[in-house]
Scaffold this active site. Sequence first.
Site, PDB file in Angstrom:
ATOM      1  N   ASP A   1     -67.718 118.312  86.218  1.00  0.00           N
ATOM      2  CA  ASP A   1     -68.978 119.037  86.098  1.00  0.00           C
ATOM      3  C   ASP A   1     -69.390 119.537  87.470  1.00  0.00           C
ATOM      4  OD1 ASP A   1     -71.125 120.147  84.827  1.00  0.00           O
ATOM      5  OD2 ASP A   1     -72.278 118.306  84.630  1.00  0.00           O
ATOM      6  N   GLU A  60     -68.744 124.238  89.095  1.00  0.00           N
ATOM      7  CA  GLU A  60     -67.990 123.739  87.947  1.00  0.00           C
ATOM      8  C   GLU A  60     -66.492 123.879  88.166  1.00  0.00           C
ATOM      9  OE1 GLU A  60     -71.388 124.725  84.555  1.00  0.00           O
ATOM     10  OE2 GLU A  60     -69.809 126.181  85.021  1.00  0.00           O
ATOM     11  N   ASP A  79     -68.426 120.314  79.851  1.00  0.00           N
ATOM     12  CA  ASP A  79     -69.490 120.891  79.042  1.00  0.00           C
ATOM     13  C   ASP A  79     -69.773 122.339  79.418  1.00  0.00           C
ATOM     14  OD1 ASP A  79     -71.478 120.985  81.195  1.00  0.00           O
ATOM     15  OD2 ASP A  79     -71.657 118.832  80.956  1.00  0.00           O
ATOM     16  N   ASP A 131     -71.461 114.437  85.453  1.00  0.00           N
ATOM     17  CA  ASP A 131     -72.759 115.011  85.788  1.00  0.00           C
ATOM     18  C   ASP A 131     -73.484 114.154  86.816  1.00  0.00           C
ATOM     19  OD1 ASP A 131     -75.190 116.823  85.062  1.00  0.00           O
ATOM     20  OD2 ASP A 131     -75.941 114.789  84.775  1.00  0.00           O
ATOM     21  N   HIS A 189     -91.377 131.979  63.705  1.00  0.00           N
ATOM     22  CA  HIS A 189     -92.571 131.748  62.883  1.00  0.00           C
ATOM     23  C   HIS A 189     -93.203 133.073  62.470  1.00  0.00           C
ATOM     24  CE1 HIS A 189     -95.168 132.993  66.199  1.00  0.00           C
ATOM     25  NE2 HIS A 189     -94.355 132.300  66.987  1.00  0.00           N
ATOM     26  N   GLU A 248     -92.277 126.554  72.243  1.00  0.00           N
ATOM     27  CA  GLU A 248     -92.258 127.758  73.062  1.00  0.00           C
ATOM     28  C   GLU A 248     -92.489 127.404  74.530  1.00  0.00           C
ATOM     29  OE1 GLU A 248     -91.183 130.472  74.027  1.00  0.00           O
ATOM     30  OE2 GLU A 248     -92.073 131.897  72.601  1.00  0.00           O
TER      31      GLU A 248
END
Length: 454
Positions: free
Chosen positions: A9, A50, A75, A124, A258, A334
């Site tokens: 990572d 990475e 990942d 990580d 929504h 949100e």
Amino acid sequence: MRELIVEADGGSRGNPGPAGYGAVVIDAATGETLAEAAEYLGVTTNNVAEYSGLVAGLRAARDLDPTATVRVRMDSKLVVEQMSGRWQIKHPAMRPLAAEARAILPPDRVTYEWIPRAENKHADRLANEAMDAGKRGEQWSPSQSTADLDAGGTAGPAAPRKGRGELRDQPQPTRTKTTPAGTTDVRSTPEAPGSVVPRKGRGELRDQPQPTRTQTTTGTAPDDIRAARNVASEASTTGAGAAPPDLGTPTTLVLLRHGETPLTPQKRFSGSGGSDPALSDTGRHQADRVATALAARGTVQDVIASPLARCRETAAIVAARLGLDVRIEDGLRETDFGAWEGLTFAEVRDRYPDDMSAWLSSPDAEPTGGGESFEAVAHRVAAARDELLAAHAGRTVLLVSHVTPIKTLVRLALGAPPEALFRMELSAASLSVVAYYGDGNASVRLLNDTSPLR
């Protein structure tokens, strides 16, 4: 032939910003940690970090056993897809790093597998330890690392440990480290005698003596679980010419924005830090129309919603029609727009022109008053996505959320840059669909469909 697993990572606090990588080599049969590598890189990007972690991990694996097959687990979908040959490497800074990684071991002995971030905790943690060390003006030290313990592994004094008949209590091979081209090397403080002495320039060896770091396990549950997971997750891509894996039924996320609130037609910022408005009459009608359309399709198996009122109300209308319950997921809320909540775009531009310009140009910029940056939202949404995919594998799940989280899920599925958020239209009560496959690939099947409203 012996199999090793490399988990790698990298991260950048700013992208570009202070960056580091971490890599760990694991015995596939026993789950035992055989070697760790980490380094602070100075100022560079996430992608460079990475790839640097990948290079370091492959080198450590080669040093342990140059004849082994290696399964790389990361990942970073970008790195996995590019190194697997499915995606082109368009960025010129990435090509030399990819070529460097390919040259370490014969390509037919290395395979690549995407894993959720939650399964890459060890690497990580190493990357974050390296960045923390760099912030202190130091170099990462293996003798002070707790990454294996933090990730659920075991570490302790050297003790005999057999794995495939070989003793694991020998001093680890010296690691080599490189500094990618185009980075700003800000390392200047050498560590105590016996640790890595920083050198300038990419491609120079980092093979000074290091404190011996041995890992020992005695049949503990974390290693047993990890070994079982490694064996169980062996893909059919473990050799040249292997048949494509059976990816099974994808997990399908149906993304519903929504319905309208009183603020929607006025185009006002309405995030998680504002008044939390309910649906308007128009919004409730929209939710009912979407519920009819989804009921006719009959494919949705679970309903999950943001905790904000407009999403809970939309989800309740749809779920009632489908005969399902609603579960709340906080990660789908949100963005917190800070002092901009309730204002129009023009009003924000007039009152906070500098903050607005920064927000439009950088994913790390926060709205005035301590709101959330797009980067922070992306991390939150990605974490929620990974948990949902793990919990609902192979199912079709309706997520009722907002503009930014839905656009972020689409952007991440496409591997698009942050500025893509400004290039998507997402209407109230619109449907989008993303399918996620077992190899980590994602397919955007639908975007901003408002046909149920017509």
